[in-house]
Design an enzyme around this catalytic site. Sequence first.
Site, short mmCIF file in Angstrom:
data_model
loop_
_atom_site.label_atom_id
_atom_site.label_comp_id
_atom_site.label_asym_id
_atom_site.label_seq_id
_atom_site.Cartn_x
_atom_site.Cartn_y
_atom_site.Cartn_z
N ASP A 1 32.96 5.32 -6.57
CA ASP A 1 34.00 4.74 -5.73
C ASP A 1 34.92 3.93 -6.64
O ASP A 1 34.46 2.96 -7.26
CB ASP A 1 33.33 3.85 -4.66
CG ASP A 1 34.35 3.20 -3.73
OD1 ASP A 1 35.54 3.12 -4.08
OD2 ASP A 1 33.92 2.77 -2.64
N VAL A 2 36.18 4.30 -6.71
CA VAL A 2 37.09 3.66 -7.68
C VAL A 2 37.39 2.20 -7.36
O VAL A 2 37.99 1.50 -8.17
CB VAL A 2 38.42 4.45 -7.83
CG1 VAL A 2 38.18 5.86 -8.33
CG2 VAL A 2 39.23 4.44 -6.53
N ASN B 1 44.32 9.16 -10.25
CA ASN B 1 44.91 10.00 -9.21
C ASN B 1 44.26 9.83 -7.83
O ASN B 1 44.83 10.24 -6.83
CB ASN B 1 44.80 11.46 -9.71
CG ASN B 1 45.13 12.47 -8.65
OD1 ASN B 1 46.30 12.65 -8.31
ND2 ASN B 1 44.11 13.12 -8.09
N TYR C 1 50.58 2.34 2.27
CA TYR C 1 50.72 3.39 1.26
C TYR C 1 51.96 3.13 0.39
O TYR C 1 51.90 3.22 -0.84
CB TYR C 1 50.82 4.75 1.96
CG TYR C 1 50.79 5.93 1.03
CD1 TYR C 1 49.59 6.37 0.48
CD2 TYR C 1 51.96 6.62 0.70
CE1 TYR C 1 49.56 7.47 -0.38
CE2 TYR C 1 51.94 7.72 -0.14
CZ TYR C 1 50.74 8.14 -0.68
OH TYR C 1 50.70 9.22 -1.53
N LYS D 1 52.06 2.46 -3.63
CA LYS D 1 52.68 3.39 -4.59
C LYS D 1 53.82 2.74 -5.37
O LYS D 1 54.13 3.14 -6.49
CB LYS D 1 53.13 4.67 -3.87
CG LYS D 1 51.96 5.49 -3.32
CD LYS D 1 51.00 5.93 -4.42
CE LYS D 1 49.83 6.75 -3.91
NZ LYS D 1 48.90 7.17 -4.97
N THR E 1 48.32 19.51 0.55
CA THR E 1 46.90 19.14 0.39
C THR E 1 46.40 18.54 1.71
O THR E 1 47.19 18.32 2.64
CB THR E 1 46.67 18.09 -0.72
OG1 THR E 1 47.18 16.83 -0.27
CG2 THR E 1 47.33 18.46 -2.04
P1 NAD Z 1 43.38 14.52 -1.46
O1 NAD Z 1 42.97 13.75 -0.26
O2 NAD Z 1 43.20 15.99 -1.48
O3 NAD Z 1 42.69 13.93 -2.77
C1 NAD Z 1 42.42 12.55 -2.94
C2 NAD Z 1 41.03 12.43 -3.54
O4 NAD Z 1 40.76 11.04 -3.80
C3 NAD Z 1 39.94 12.92 -2.58
O5 NAD Z 1 39.14 13.91 -3.20
C4 NAD Z 1 39.15 11.68 -2.24
O6 NAD Z 1 37.76 11.91 -2.04
C5 NAD Z 1 39.40 10.81 -3.48
N1 NAD Z 1 39.17 9.39 -3.18
C6 NAD Z 1 39.68 8.68 -2.16
N2 NAD Z 1 39.20 7.44 -2.18
C7 NAD Z 1 38.37 7.36 -3.24
C8 NAD Z 1 37.55 6.32 -3.77
N3 NAD Z 1 37.50 5.11 -3.21
N4 NAD Z 1 36.82 6.59 -4.88
C9 NAD Z 1 36.85 7.82 -5.45
N5 NAD Z 1 37.60 8.84 -4.98
C10 NAD Z 1 38.35 8.61 -3.89
O7 NAD Z 1 44.92 14.19 -1.68
P2 NAD Z 1 45.91 14.61 -2.87
O8 NAD Z 1 47.14 15.05 -2.22
O9 NAD Z 1 45.24 15.47 -3.86
O10 NAD Z 1 46.18 13.16 -3.50
C11 NAD Z 1 46.04 12.87 -4.88
C12 NAD Z 1 47.00 11.75 -5.23
O11 NAD Z 1 48.34 12.20 -5.03
C13 NAD Z 1 46.85 10.50 -4.36
O12 NAD Z 1 46.99 9.35 -5.16
C14 NAD Z 1 48.04 10.61 -3.41
O13 NAD Z 1 48.44 9.37 -2.90
C15 NAD Z 1 49.07 11.24 -4.31
N6 NAD Z 1 50.18 11.90 -3.63
C16 NAD Z 1 49.94 12.92 -2.77
C17 NAD Z 1 51.01 13.51 -2.11
C18 NAD Z 1 50.80 14.62 -1.13
O14 NAD Z 1 51.74 14.94 -0.39
N7 NAD Z 1 49.65 15.26 -1.05
C19 NAD Z 1 52.32 13.09 -2.37
C20 NAD Z 1 52.51 12.04 -3.27
C21 NAD Z 1 51.44 11.46 -3.91
#
Ligand code: NAD
Length: 263
Positions: A61-62, A88, A154, A158, A189
């Site tokens: 857990d980060v 990430n 959020y 960010k 995603t």
């Molecule tokens: P996702 O939900 O598929 O992946 C996020 C991952 O983070 C998950 O596997 C989750 O289990 C893990 N996670 C969450 N909390 C955690 C914790 N406390 N400890 C360890 N792991 C944890 O979503 P994604 O789209 O792959 O997101 C990845 C990154 O990209 C995130 O930071 C998100 O904010 C950013 N992002 C996503 C989008 C989008 O539209 N999908 C757009 C901009 C930015």
Amino acid sequence: MARLSGKTALITGGAGGIGQAAARLFTAEGARVALVDRDEAALQAVVQSIGEESASYIVADVTQPEQVESYVKTAVDRWGGFDIYLANAGIEGMVSPISDYPIDVFEQVIAVNVTGVWLGLKYVIPVMRERGGGSIVITSSTAGIGGTAGMSAYTTSKHAVIGMMRTAALECAPMGIRVNTVNPAPIETRMMRSLEEMRVAAADDSEVTVERTKQAYSARIPLQRYGNPEEVARLMMFLASDDSSYCTGGVYMVDGGRSAGSP
Ligand code: NAD
């Protein structure tokens, strides 16, 4: 030659959509990866599909300092150090106006998206300094450079990591460590599915459907579509690799033109 040949990457959120795409692309380009996530089943599946000779995983857990310290150490033990850190892991929180936003959800989003990144930097930087340099890439968002109604936690988180990245870039430049953010617009995603569903629930109007919500999001993007995780991973790879050797302290959009218009 493969662009990440001989390099090792530590990727948080490695079981999620974008983290997984980065892991596949990085290993295809010659890297070895250690994936960190709290979802063990998903981590196992990713590592199995990539192959244990180039991928490993750590459940953590980060938000927990001792778990962050421990995942960094485990990755060093497994691969002998690392050159790339992809901060990430992230969560979206809720869609709700600030006055109704639950305090515990706000705190959880900040814990994962801000404290989780800061803790990563705290324990990763000394390892990279000892190795003589490296590249740190933090996943911010278009929500890191502009407001998003209903997404206060959020959006705050960010924006915060951009300030963190700039400070880290200044502190780390003398150590040969580069630090940048990637800023995606909506990407296909789980996170976008969740946000679309929350927008529908918040609207409480049968005319507002998941499909229409997605169309509305896409209409605000000049390229008229969401990105896919591989499109983000390719920018991450550029920043992770020596191709970006003169890039640090930068905010890199991967947003289909979303940020090009006037606010
Ligand atoms: P996702 O939900 O598929 O992946 C996020 C991952 O983070 C998950 O596997 C989750 O289990 C893990 N996670 C969450 N909390 C955690 C914790 N406390 N400890 C360890 N792991 C944890 O979503 P994604 O789209 O792959 O997101 C990845 C990154 O990209 C995130 O930071 C998100 O904010 C950013 N992002 C996503 C989008 C989008 O539209 N999908 C757009 C901009 C930015």
